[in-house]
Design a protein around this motif. Structure first.
Motif, short mmCIF file in Angstrom:
data_model
loop_
_atom_site.label_atom_id
_atom_site.label_comp_id
_atom_site.label_asym_id
_atom_site.label_seq_id
_atom_site.Cartn_x
_atom_site.Cartn_y
_atom_site.Cartn_z
N ARG A 84 -2.59 4.12 3.93
CA ARG A 84 -1.65 5.29 4.47
C ARG A 84 -1.37 6.26 3.11
N TYR A 127 7.13 13.92 0.93
CA TYR A 127 5.10 13.83 -0.02
C TYR A 127 4.94 14.66 -0.13
N GLU A 142 -12.86 5.10 4.07
CA GLU A 142 -12.04 5.95 4.17
C GLU A 142 -12.94 7.28 2.84
N1 LIG Z 1 7.60 6.57 -1.46
C1 LIG Z 1 6.58 5.36 -0.15
O1 LIG Z 1 7.68 6.51 0.54
C2 LIG Z 1 5.84 4.55 -0.05
C3 LIG Z 1 5.88 4.04 1.28
C4 LIG Z 1 3.92 3.33 1.95
C5 LIG Z 1 3.70 2.97 0.22
N2 LIG Z 1 4.06 3.23 -0.62
C6 LIG Z 1 3.05 3.18 -2.18
O2 LIG Z 1 1.64 3.12 -1.88
C7 LIG Z 1 1.17 2.69 -1.96
C8 LIG Z 1 -0.11 2.52 -1.53
O3 LIG Z 1 0.64 2.17 -0.29
P1 LIG Z 1 -0.15 1.71 1.16
O4 LIG Z 1 0.49 1.86 2.16
O5 LIG Z 1 -0.89 3.66 1.38
O6 LIG Z 1 -1.95 1.13 1.39
P2 LIG Z 1 -3.02 0.68 1.81
O7 LIG Z 1 -3.24 -0.64 1.95
O8 LIG Z 1 -3.04 1.96 3.00
O9 LIG Z 1 -3.77 1.40 0.69
C9 LIG Z 1 -4.61 1.01 -0.77
C10 LIG Z 1 -5.73 2.27 -0.92
O10 LIG Z 1 -5.80 2.00 -2.13
C11 LIG Z 1 -7.58 1.75 -2.60
N3 LIG Z 1 -7.82 0.99 -3.45
C12 LIG Z 1 -7.05 -0.20 -3.57
N4 LIG Z 1 -7.51 -0.70 -4.79
C13 LIG Z 1 -8.20 -0.15 -5.69
C14 LIG Z 1 -9.24 0.43 -6.77
N5 LIG Z 1 -8.75 -0.09 -7.93
N6 LIG Z 1 -9.88 1.49 -7.22
C15 LIG Z 1 -9.48 2.27 -6.04
N7 LIG Z 1 -8.84 2.05 -4.64
C16 LIG Z 1 -8.12 1.43 -4.82
C17 LIG Z 1 -7.12 0.87 -0.81
O11 LIG Z 1 -8.95 1.16 -0.97
C18 LIG Z 1 -7.04 1.88 -0.01
O12 LIG Z 1 -7.77 2.77 -0.01
C19 LIG Z 1 1.73 1.47 -2.00
O13 LIG Z 1 1.53 1.46 -4.09
C20 LIG Z 1 3.10 1.30 -1.73
O14 LIG Z 1 4.20 0.51 -2.49
C21 LIG Z 1 4.63 4.23 -0.94
#
Ligand SMILES: NC(=O)c1ccc[n+]([C@@H]2O[C@H](COP(=O)([O-])OP(=O)(O)OC[C@H]3O[C@@H](n4cnc5c(N)ncnc54)[C@H](O)[C@@H]3O)[C@@H](O)[C@H]2O)c1
Length: 339
Positions: A14, A293, A42
């Protein structure tokens, strides 16, 4: 460094996809040079859309790509500590990481030790609310003394209600409700008050998603604090706002008050009928914070270019998690905890 700042992104979910799109389409002077995800679907999508020079499933390959000027980490929270430390050890100088930086005191201590051992490293943490134009305007008014001395800061974070199955699946890798959602608000409170929590009390529970009980997590929490400078701070958060995303905030001072986002309107239209006036709410957090963002990564690029320190750095990321651990203790044991 070449004129263009070359970035690599790790994680294309996301948030990762949002950052990747912003770098590719919107951020001037930046290039999305590399993308990394363990998820092949992805990667295929990113290759088609962004045609990056480097495409990999192994983040170490990204860390060792000497042509990169910096990396953006947007993987699941429990991987941040490992990737940050590996990046510093691989000699990556500029790191933007999504929050939270780590999940435990051991993890944040390890990050602090690793980064402090490499003084040239610049680490920015994704507390994006600091880049919100309205919050920044409010903060400037507070700093100018327009509401006198701050007495109380009240922040509410209500996430749009979701599908229980997804919420329960996400919980174990999120670091828990307080670290995942409420550290944003704690960071905002620190920013506005220029101080840290001293005394913390909180309550919370599972009101909507029964499955969270098995993960030892919560979906609604209210935390009351007194900061070291005497300011009172109340933060409440919910994972199940039935009407949409809502994040109102109020700063109350000795000479006035500022309220921000009291109603969470989506757009400017109001629909009037014999039933009254109807307006739509922001449907989810992305809609509400979207501009931030882009702004935070834009500022990361500026810091790289100008050799500047980020607005939200290691200390802020560290303090947020240190607080989250204490706040969890306060809520889980219903006791007053000091930081
Ligand atoms: N600042 C904000 O408003 C906000 C909002 C949502 C999420 N986040 C943060 O963003 C981060 C991601 O959240 P998300 O909702 O996008 O999660 P998500 O599950 O949608 O995406 C995670 C991504 O990381 C990849 N991934 C996981 N382990 C990996 C590795 N070892 N090597 C390479 N890729 C790897 C996955 O394939 C996926 O693409 C989290 O830490 C979350 O706390 C922040």
């Amino acid at each position: 460094m070449a004129n263009t700042v070359r970035l690599g992104i790790i994680g294309l979910g996301r948030l990762g996809y949002e950052h990747a799109s912003n770098i590719h389409y919107l951020i001037r002077g930046a290039e999305l040079h590399g993308v990394c995800s363990v998820d092949v679907e992805e990667l295929i999508r990113a290759e088609r859309e962004f045609t990056p020079s480097l495409l990999t499933r192994d983040y170490h390959e990204m860390l060792n790509a000497s042509e990169l000027d910096g990396i953006v980490i947007a993987t699941n929270s429990q991987t941040h500590c490992r990737i940050i430390c590996d990046a510093v050890k691989a000699g990556v100088r500029h790191i933007f990481t999504e929050k939270p930086i780590g999940m435990s005191m051991d993890e944040i201590d390890e990050i602090a030790r690793t980064v402090e051992g490499s003084p040239e490293t610049i680490l920015q943490v994704g507390y994006n609310h600091r880049f919100d134009a309205d919050l920044m305007a409010a903060k400037a008014q507070v700093d100018a003394g327009s509401i006198g001395d701050i007495v109380l800061v009240r922040i509410e974070s209500r996430d749009q209600a979701g599908i229980e199955e997804f919420i329960v699946k996400f919980a174990p890798t999120s670091g828990g409700f307080i670290a995942d959602m409420m550290t944003h608000d704690y960071d905002t409170a620190r920013w506005f008050t220029g101080s840290e929590a001293d005394t913390i009390f909180g309550v919370g529970g599972v009101f909507a998603y029964e499955g969270l009980k098995a993960c030892n997590d919560m979906d609604n929490t209210a935390i009351l604090m007194q900061f070291k400078n005497g300011v009172m701070v109340v933060i409440t958060a919910s994972r199940n706002s039935a009407y949409g995303y809502h994040a109102p905030m109020e700063v109350f001072g000795t000479k006035g008050a500022i309220s921000i986002g009291t109603h969470s309107y989506a757009g400017r239209n109001a629909y009037m009928s014999s039933e009254g006036i109807t307006r739509k709410c922001a449907s989810w957090f992305f809609e509400y914070w979207r501009d931030t963002y882009r702004a935070e990564v834009e500022d990361f690029v500026r810091c790289i270019r100008e050799h500047d320190q980020p607005k939200v750095g290691l200390e802020d990321g560290y303090k947020a998690i240190q607080w989250a651990i204490k706040a969890n203790e306060a809520v889980k044991h219903k006791k007053v905890v000091t930081l």
